[in-house]
Design a protein around this motif. Structure first.
Motif, PDB file in Angstrom:
ATOM      1  N   TRP A   1     -72.545 -10.412   7.753  1.00 23.58           N
ATOM      2  CA  TRP A   1     -72.633 -11.513   8.691  1.00 23.58           C
ATOM      3  C   TRP A   1     -73.724 -11.661   9.390  1.00 23.58           C
ATOM      4  CZ3 TRP A   1     -69.208 -15.447   9.118  1.00 23.58           C
ATOM      5  CH2 TRP A   1     -68.097 -15.386   8.498  1.00 23.58           C
TER       6      TRP A   1
ATOM      7  N   SER B   1     -76.469 -10.670   7.828  1.00 27.66           N
ATOM      8  CA  SER B   1     -77.434 -11.607   6.858  1.00 27.66           C
ATOM      9  C   SER B   1     -77.411 -13.249   6.915  1.00 27.66           C
ATOM     10  CB  SER B   1     -77.241 -10.976   5.354  1.00 27.66           C
ATOM     11  OG  SER B   1     -77.578  -9.783   5.430  1.00 27.66           O
ATOM     12  N   ILE B   2     -75.919 -13.442   6.959  1.00 26.32           N
ATOM     13  CA  ILE B   2     -75.497 -14.851   7.141  1.00 26.32           C
ATOM     14  C   ILE B   2     -76.230 -15.295   8.544  1.00 26.32           C
ATOM     15  CG2 ILE B   2     -73.786 -16.627   7.412  1.00 26.32           C
ATOM     16  CD1 ILE B   2     -72.106 -14.736   5.548  1.00 26.32           C
ATOM     17  N   GLY B   3     -76.218 -14.525   9.497  1.00 27.67           N
ATOM     18  CA  GLY B   3     -76.404 -15.151  10.788  1.00 27.67           C
ATOM     19  C   GLY B   3     -78.200 -15.431  10.723  1.00 27.67           C
ATOM     20  N   GLN B   4     -78.830 -14.560  10.255  1.00 30.38           N
ATOM     21  CA  GLN B   4     -80.313 -14.631   9.932  1.00 30.38           C
ATOM     22  C   GLN B   4     -80.806 -15.725   8.998  1.00 30.38           C
ATOM     23  OE1 GLN B   4     -81.256 -10.729   8.439  1.00 30.38           O
ATOM     24  NE2 GLN B   4     -82.633 -10.169  10.025  1.00 30.38           N
ATOM     25  N   VAL B   5     -79.854 -16.102   8.085  1.00 23.39           N
ATOM     26  CA  VAL B   5     -80.224 -17.443   7.083  1.00 23.39           C
ATOM     27  C   VAL B   5     -80.105 -18.279   8.136  1.00 23.39           C
ATOM     28  CG1 VAL B   5     -79.393 -18.679   5.311  1.00 23.39           C
ATOM     29  CG2 VAL B   5     -79.424 -15.991   4.921  1.00 23.39           C
ATOM     30  N   CYS B   6     -78.809 -18.501   8.733  1.00 20.87           N
ATOM     31  CA  CYS B   6     -78.496 -19.804   9.714  1.00 20.87           C
ATOM     32  C   CYS B   6     -79.835 -19.961  10.765  1.00 20.87           C
ATOM     33  CB  CYS B   6     -77.289 -19.585  10.417  1.00 20.87           C
ATOM     34  SG  CYS B   6     -75.680 -19.430   9.386  1.00 20.87           S
ATOM     35  N   ILE B   7     -80.151 -18.697  11.221  1.00 19.84           N
ATOM     36  CA  ILE B   7     -81.249 -18.934  12.243  1.00 19.84           C
ATOM     37  C   ILE B   7     -82.701 -19.625  11.845  1.00 19.84           C
ATOM     38  CG2 ILE B   7     -82.830 -17.437  13.838  1.00 19.84           C
ATOM     39  CD1 ILE B   7     -80.475 -15.603  14.510  1.00 19.84           C
TER      40      ILE B   7
ATOM     41  N   VAL C   1     -82.930 -21.407   8.833  1.00 10.50           N
ATOM     42  CA  VAL C   1     -82.736 -22.615   8.456  1.00 10.50           C
ATOM     43  C   VAL C   1     -82.777 -23.494   9.999  1.00 10.50           C
ATOM     44  CG1 VAL C   1     -80.926 -24.537   7.737  1.00 10.50           C
ATOM     45  CG2 VAL C   1     -81.370 -22.229   6.709  1.00 10.50           C
ATOM     46  N   ILE C   2     -82.282 -23.186  10.894  1.00  9.14           N
ATOM     47  CA  ILE C   2     -82.371 -23.982  12.336  1.00  9.14           C
ATOM     48  C   ILE C   2     -83.819 -24.146  12.781  1.00  9.14           C
ATOM     49  CG2 ILE C   2     -81.754 -24.066  14.769  1.00  9.14           C
ATOM     50  CD1 ILE C   2     -78.971 -22.804  13.930  1.00  9.14           C
TER      51      ILE C   2
END
Length: 218
Positions: free
Chosen positions: A188, A190-196, A198-199
């Motif tokens: 989670w 890692s997913i949060g880092q990717v989302c950040i 992308v944003i």
């Protein structure tokens, strides 16, 4: 099958080696000494201790003075008190575990000499499982023959091995749950880092587009 045999052999050796836990240590009259013992559930534990007082005239240790006793405190893995009692300067204490895991056993004298306490030597020996049972007393009470007593000892050893196996399974389950929880958190994160990322990339693109439009470059 081979792994199970190795596990049983290792547990057997660990169980048979619990009889060699004798030691001694030095503490001040108001100092606390604690030990951590991994104990399966429903297991009898016996501790033997002896207090000796330092004699500055001889440089050795002599029997403790009258009135000096030992406070024994035992807490289970949930930090709940199992035993808290003041004993004499030499004796034994017993308790039965109800929860598998690390039990904290603390020893300290009942002295109140906060500033002038002498040094103490404590001889301490702890027995776990069937080693904590006084079979001579059992044979006398139950009037067992030598063969019956030996069978009783073997049954207690088998029971202790089964408890150790169950405890090892409990530890493996706890370790598996901890590993799965850690892996899930890492996923989670890692997913949060990717989302950040992308944003932030989308925001930077919008900002650059607005900048170029303001400069009439686009």
């Amino acid at each position: 099958m081979l792994a199970n045999k190795i596990l049983i052999l290792g547990i057997t050796i660990a169980v048979l080696c619990t009889c060699a836990n004798g030691l001694y240590f030095h503490i001040g009259e108001t100092e606390r000494k604690c030990f951590i013992e991994e104990i399966p559930d429903d297991t009898l534990v016996t501790g033997n201790y002896k207090l000796q007082l330092f004699d500055p005239r001889t440089g050795g240790f002599m029997p403790s003075s009258p009135g000096l006793g030992m406070h024994v405190e035992v807490r289970d893995p949930d930090d709940k008190p199992i035993l808290s009692r003041v004993y004499s300067s030499e004796g034994r204490f017993t308790f039965t575990s109800h929860t598998p895991g690390e039990h904290v056993i603390c020893l300290y004298s009942n002295s109140t000499k906060w500033f002038s306490g002498s040094q103490l030597r404590v001889h301490f020996d702890i027995q776990v499982g069937e080693h904590a049972i006084d079979y001579a007393n059992v044979a006398q009470k139950e009037k067992l023959s030598e063969l019956q007593l030996r069978v009783r000892q073997l049954l207690d050893q088998v029971d202790q091995i089964a408890k150790e196996q169950n405890y090892q399974r409990y530890r493996e389950e706890r370790f598996r749950q901890t590993s799965e929880s850690t892996n899930q958190r890492v996923l989670w994160w890692s997913i949060g880092q990717v989302c950040i990322l992308v944003i932030m990339g989308f925001w930077q693109m919008r900002h650059l587009k607005s900048f170029f439009e303001a400069k009439k470059l686009v």
